[in-house]
Write an enzyme that holds these catalytic residues in place. Structure first.
Site, PDB file in Angstrom:
ATOM      1  N   ASN A 190     -19.538 -18.216 -16.253  1.00 36.09           N
ATOM      2  CA  ASN A 190     -18.104 -18.496 -16.172  1.00 36.09           C
ATOM      3  C   ASN A 190     -17.760 -18.960 -14.764  1.00 36.09           C
ATOM      4  OD1 ASN A 190     -15.602 -18.691 -17.370  1.00 36.09           O
ATOM      5  ND2 ASN A 190     -15.145 -16.500 -17.301  1.00 36.09           N
ATOM      6  N   ARG A 235      -1.875 -31.910 -29.427  1.00 30.89           N
ATOM      7  CA  ARG A 235      -3.247 -31.527 -29.046  1.00 30.89           C
ATOM      8  C   ARG A 235      -4.285 -32.289 -29.874  1.00 30.89           C
ATOM      9  NH1 ARG A 235      -3.573 -25.264 -29.035  1.00 30.89           N
ATOM     10  NH2 ARG A 235      -5.693 -25.687 -28.319  1.00 30.89           N
ATOM     11  N   GLN A 278     -14.540 -19.955 -29.736  1.00 28.22           N
ATOM     12  CA  GLN A 278     -13.107 -19.696 -29.941  1.00 28.22           C
ATOM     13  C   GLN A 278     -12.336 -21.008 -29.905  1.00 28.22           C
ATOM     14  OE1 GLN A 278     -11.822 -16.000 -27.482  1.00 28.22           O
ATOM     15  NE2 GLN A 278     -13.653 -16.786 -26.495  1.00 28.22           N
ATOM     16  N   HIS A 316     -11.733 -19.354 -34.392  1.00 29.72           N
ATOM     17  CA  HIS A 316     -10.281 -19.549 -34.325  1.00 29.72           C
ATOM     18  C   HIS A 316      -9.836 -20.826 -35.029  1.00 29.72           C
ATOM     19  CE1 HIS A 316      -9.863 -16.691 -30.596  1.00 29.72           C
ATOM     20  NE2 HIS A 316     -10.013 -16.046 -31.735  1.00 29.72           N
ATOM     21  N   ILE A 351     -10.926 -24.697 -30.739  1.00 28.64           N
ATOM     22  CA  ILE A 351     -10.626 -25.435 -31.965  1.00 28.64           C
ATOM     23  C   ILE A 351     -10.991 -26.910 -31.822  1.00 28.64           C
ATOM     24  CG2 ILE A 351      -8.873 -23.761 -32.655  1.00 28.64           C
ATOM     25  CD1 ILE A 351      -6.713 -25.747 -31.828  1.00 28.64           C
ATOM     26  N   THR A 395     -14.904 -18.011 -21.122  1.00 32.54           N
ATOM     27  CA  THR A 395     -13.780 -17.329 -21.767  1.00 32.54           C
ATOM     28  C   THR A 395     -13.307 -16.199 -20.860  1.00 32.54           C
ATOM     29  OG1 THR A 395     -13.039 -16.067 -23.712  1.00 32.54           O
ATOM     30  CG2 THR A 395     -15.387 -15.968 -23.198  1.00 32.54           C
TER      31      THR A 395
HETATM   32  C1  BJW Z   1     -14.299 -22.212 -16.742  1.00 32.44           C
HETATM   33  C2  BJW Z   1     -14.089 -23.510 -16.286  1.00 32.44           C
HETATM   34  C3  BJW Z   1     -15.221 -24.335 -16.100  1.00 32.44           C
HETATM   35  C4  BJW Z   1     -12.169 -22.511 -16.447  1.00 32.44           C
HETATM   36  N1  BJW Z   1     -16.435 -23.857 -16.373  1.00 32.44           N
HETATM   37  N2  BJW Z   1     -15.522 -21.764 -17.000  1.00 32.44           N
HETATM   38  C5  BJW Z   1      -4.446  -4.735 -28.224  1.00 32.44           C
HETATM   39  C6  BJW Z   1      -5.802  -4.444 -28.163  1.00 32.44           C
HETATM   40  C7  BJW Z   1      -6.721  -5.184 -28.879  1.00 32.44           C
HETATM   41  C8  BJW Z   1      -6.318  -6.248 -29.648  1.00 32.44           C
HETATM   42  C9  BJW Z   1      -4.983  -6.545 -29.697  1.00 32.44           C
HETATM   43  C10 BJW Z   1      -4.061  -5.791 -29.004  1.00 32.44           C
HETATM   44  N3  BJW Z   1      -2.838  -6.315 -29.248  1.00 32.44           N
HETATM   45  C11 BJW Z   1      -2.967  -7.378 -30.057  1.00 32.44           C
HETATM   46  C12 BJW Z   1      -4.259  -7.521 -30.348  1.00 32.44           C
HETATM   47  C13 BJW Z   1      -4.863  -8.580 -31.194  1.00 32.44           C
HETATM   48  C14 BJW Z   1      -4.748  -9.977 -30.609  1.00 32.44           C
HETATM   49  C15 BJW Z   1      -5.091  -9.970 -29.132  1.00 32.44           C
HETATM   50  O1  BJW Z   1      -6.231 -10.029 -28.738  1.00 32.44           O
HETATM   51  N4  BJW Z   1      -4.105  -9.951 -28.258  1.00 32.44           N
HETATM   52  C16 BJW Z   1      -4.381  -9.884 -26.821  1.00 32.44           C
HETATM   53  C17 BJW Z   1      -3.507 -10.877 -26.101  1.00 32.44           C
HETATM   54  C18 BJW Z   1      -4.237  -8.451 -26.369  1.00 32.44           C
HETATM   55  N5  BJW Z   1      -5.713 -10.779 -31.355  1.00 32.44           N
HETATM   56  C19 BJW Z   1      -5.408 -11.322 -32.506  1.00 32.44           C
HETATM   57  O2  BJW Z   1      -4.292 -11.258 -32.994  1.00 32.44           O
HETATM   58  C20 BJW Z   1      -6.542 -11.990 -33.246  1.00 32.44           C
HETATM   59  N6  BJW Z   1      -6.648 -11.466 -34.556  1.00 32.44           N
HETATM   60  C21 BJW Z   1      -6.961 -10.175 -34.778  1.00 32.44           C
HETATM   61  O3  BJW Z   1      -7.166  -9.378 -33.865  1.00 32.44           O
HETATM   62  O4  BJW Z   1      -7.084  -9.843 -36.100  1.00 32.44           O
HETATM   63  C22 BJW Z   1      -7.423  -8.458 -36.425  1.00 32.44           C
HETATM   64  C23 BJW Z   1      -8.880  -8.156 -36.283  1.00 32.44           C
HETATM   65  C24 BJW Z   1      -9.326  -7.069 -35.534  1.00 32.44           C
HETATM   66  C25 BJW Z   1     -10.687  -6.784 -35.443  1.00 32.44           C
HETATM   67  C26 BJW Z   1     -11.592  -7.563 -36.088  1.00 32.44           C
HETATM   68  C27 BJW Z   1     -11.143  -8.630 -36.834  1.00 32.44           C
HETATM   69  C28 BJW Z   1      -9.800  -8.942 -36.896  1.00 32.44           C
HETATM   70  C29 BJW Z   1      -6.306 -13.490 -33.346  1.00 32.44           C
HETATM   71  C30 BJW Z   1      -6.402 -14.167 -32.022  1.00 32.44           C
HETATM   72  C31 BJW Z   1      -6.047 -15.652 -32.166  1.00 32.44           C
HETATM   73  C32 BJW Z   1      -6.156 -16.404 -30.853  1.00 32.44           C
HETATM   74  N7  BJW Z   1      -5.596 -17.681 -30.998  1.00 32.44           N
HETATM   75  C33 BJW Z   1      -5.582 -18.593 -29.851  1.00 32.44           C
HETATM   76  C34 BJW Z   1      -4.687 -19.829 -30.188  1.00 32.44           C
HETATM   77  C35 BJW Z   1      -5.033 -20.483 -31.518  1.00 32.44           C
HETATM   78  C36 BJW Z   1      -5.960 -21.636 -31.377  1.00 32.44           C
HETATM   79  C37 BJW Z   1      -5.431 -22.742 -30.438  1.00 32.44           C
HETATM   80  O5  BJW Z   1      -4.247 -23.076 -30.476  1.00 32.44           O
HETATM   81  O6  BJW Z   1      -6.249 -23.279 -29.655  1.00 32.44           O
HETATM   82  O7  BJW Z   1      -6.920 -18.952 -29.521  1.00 32.44           O
HETATM   83  S1  BJW Z   1      -4.953 -17.851 -28.349  1.00 32.44           S
HETATM   84  C38 BJW Z   1      -6.050 -18.698 -27.270  1.00 32.44           C
HETATM   85  O8  BJW Z   1      -6.829 -17.699 -26.573  1.00 32.44           O
HETATM   86  C39 BJW Z   1      -7.006 -19.485 -28.171  1.00 32.44           C
HETATM   87  C40 BJW Z   1      -8.328 -19.171 -27.507  1.00 32.44           C
HETATM   88  O9  BJW Z   1      -9.389 -19.367 -28.433  1.00 32.44           O
HETATM   89  C41 BJW Z   1      -8.173 -17.756 -27.062  1.00 32.44           C
HETATM   90  C42 BJW Z   1      -9.151 -17.331 -25.963  1.00 32.44           C
HETATM   91  O10 BJW Z   1      -8.899 -18.056 -24.785  1.00 32.44           O
HETATM   92  P1  BJW Z   1     -10.127 -18.432 -23.816  1.00 32.44           P
HETATM   93  O11 BJW Z   1     -11.033 -19.360 -24.502  1.00 32.44           O
HETATM   94  O12 BJW Z   1     -10.715 -17.193 -23.275  1.00 32.44           O
HETATM   95  O13 BJW Z   1      -9.357 -19.268 -22.673  1.00 32.44           O
HETATM   96  P2  BJW Z   1      -8.738 -18.736 -21.292  1.00 32.44           P
HETATM   97  O14 BJW Z   1      -7.864 -19.814 -20.783  1.00 32.44           O
HETATM   98  O15 BJW Z   1      -8.138 -17.404 -21.450  1.00 32.44           O
HETATM   99  O16 BJW Z   1     -10.004 -18.569 -20.333  1.00 32.44           O
HETATM  100  C43 BJW Z   1     -10.728 -19.690 -19.854  1.00 32.44           C
HETATM  101  C44 BJW Z   1     -11.887 -19.210 -19.008  1.00 32.44           C
HETATM  102  O17 BJW Z   1     -12.669 -20.324 -18.634  1.00 32.44           O
HETATM  103  C45 BJW Z   1     -11.466 -18.505 -17.707  1.00 32.44           C
HETATM  104  O18 BJW Z   1     -12.253 -17.336 -17.520  1.00 32.44           O
HETATM  105  C46 BJW Z   1     -11.785 -19.542 -16.631  1.00 32.44           C
HETATM  106  O19 BJW Z   1     -12.174 -18.954 -15.403  1.00 32.44           O
HETATM  107  C47 BJW Z   1     -12.936 -20.266 -17.243  1.00 32.44           C
HETATM  108  N8  BJW Z   1     -13.125 -21.648 -16.771  1.00 32.44           N
HETATM  109  N9  BJW Z   1     -12.785 -23.709 -16.040  1.00 32.44           N
HETATM  110  C48 BJW Z   1     -16.579 -22.603 -16.765  1.00 32.44           C
HETATM  111  N10 BJW Z   1     -15.115 -25.640 -15.614  1.00 32.44           N
END
Ligand code: BJW
Length: 248
Positions: A211, A66, A100, A118, A102, A186
């Site tokens: 979005n 990446r 979010q 992130h 990187i 997102t």
């Molecule tokens: C377009 C488009 C165009 C497409 N124009 N739009 C149960 C309940 C609540 C929480 C949890 C739970 N169980 C576990 C958890 C916690 C967990 C979590 O959330 N899990 C869920 C799966 C349920 N979270 C964590 O562990 C986080 N840490 C944490 O919670 O610590 C404790 C804490 C609590 C409270 C406060 C503080 C701390 C850490 C999360 C780490 C996420 N890491 C990743 C990968 C690492 C980085 C990398 O490799 O890049 O981060 S996962 C991945 O998802 C990445 C992203 O940043 C993240 C979000 O994804 P994003 O950006 O939303 O992408 P997509 O693909 O999902 O969506 C794209 C969107 O764009 C779509 O809507 C499309 O329609 C749109 N789109 N083309 C406009 N042209």
């Protein structure tokens, strides 16, 4: 005044959350779309601390690929990244951009009040001294920390599942003060970022989603504009700045 124009009675500050969708038209994959990253690799294999402990070479290979992709000269900021940088430069109140992502496309476009919650693909972190350094080459187990010299503890400076996202105190402080919260590109699947809209609402901010399609938390937004980021984001910024000019 539109429902999602900041209210001059408050401080006019805006918090913007971006996700992978804003960088898609720059050529980077999202995570959960049909052609997204999680369609080709399992989260449990590459994006948890347990995965890194079990098989660091595999995790390094995932992020090395990446990083090389991001450094391809074809990958450049798009009109949405530039529009947000323009908003920060021209809006009379504070604009805090929380991404979010990187990738470094917001920074390259000129955004400065920017939090990478992130982490950053072009930085690495030492597990021994916690030092963070810029890094553009492939990373592996044989690499030494440029700060403490320790070999074998370098990792990508990214936040994996189960780890605490970065600068949370600063983000929640801004959410408590903001007048307008905007979520761009997102899906709303990952916490704590997915909870920011509810947090901003609880402090009486207005909320707007830009979005391609409605996110998981779409019902929490006062307003939404659906379409590609390179279309809807510049149009929203243009309208907001035109309105601010009229009001002044
Ligand atoms: C377009 C488009 C165009 C497409 N124009 N739009 C149960 C309940 C609540 C929480 C949890 C739970 N169980 C576990 C958890 C916690 C967990 C979590 O959330 N899990 C869920 C799966 C349920 N979270 C964590 O562990 C986080 N840490 C944490 O919670 O610590 C404790 C804490 C609590 C409270 C406060 C503080 C701390 C850490 C999360 C780490 C996420 N890491 C990743 C990968 C690492 C980085 C990398 O490799 O890049 O981060 S996962 C991945 O998802 C990445 C992203 O940043 C993240 C979000 O994804 P994003 O950006 O939303 O992408 P997509 O693909 O999902 O969506 C794209 C969107 O764009 C779509 O809507 C499309 O329609 C749109 N789109 N083309 C406009 N042209």
């Amino acid at each position: 005044m539109s429902k999602t124009t900041p209210n001059p009675a408050r401080d006019g500050s805006i918090v913007i959350l971006t996700g992978a969708g804003i960088s898609r038209e720059s050529g980077l994959h999202t995570f959960r779309d049909a052609d997204g990253i999680w369609a080709t690799v399992r989260i449990e294999d590459v994006a948890t601390p347990e995965a890194f402990a079990r098989d660091p070479d595999r995790v390094h290979a995932f992020y090395n690929a990446r990083r090389r992709g991001l450094l391809d000269p074809a990958i450049q900021p798009n009109a949405a990244h530039f529009a947000l940088a323009r908003l920060e430069a021209e809006w009379p109140g504070e604009v805090l951009l929380v991404t979010q992502n990187i990738d470094d496309l917001h920074g390259r476009a000129g955004s400065r009040n920017l939090i990478h919650m992130h982490g950053e693909l072009l930085k690495v972190r030492c597990g021994a001294c916690e030092g963070v350094s810029e890094h553009r080459a492939d990373l592996g187990r044989a690499d030494a920390c440029p700060d403490c010299g320790h070999v074998g503890a370098m990792r990508p400076h990214v936040v994996w599942f189960g780890e605490m996202p970065l600068e949370m105190a600063r983000i929640y402080d801004a959410l408590a003060r903001c007048d307008l919260f905007v979520s761009i590109g997102t899906s709303g699947n990952v916490y704590p970022a997915a909870g920011f809209v509810a947090e901003a609402r609880s402090h009486s901010a207005r909320t707007l989603e830009l979005n391609l399609e409605p996110s998981v938390g779409a019902s929490l937004f006062d307003d939404a504009r659906l379409g590609p980021a390179t279309v809807v984001v510049p149009a929203w910024v243009e309208a907001l700045l035109a309105g601010a000019g009229t009001a002044a």
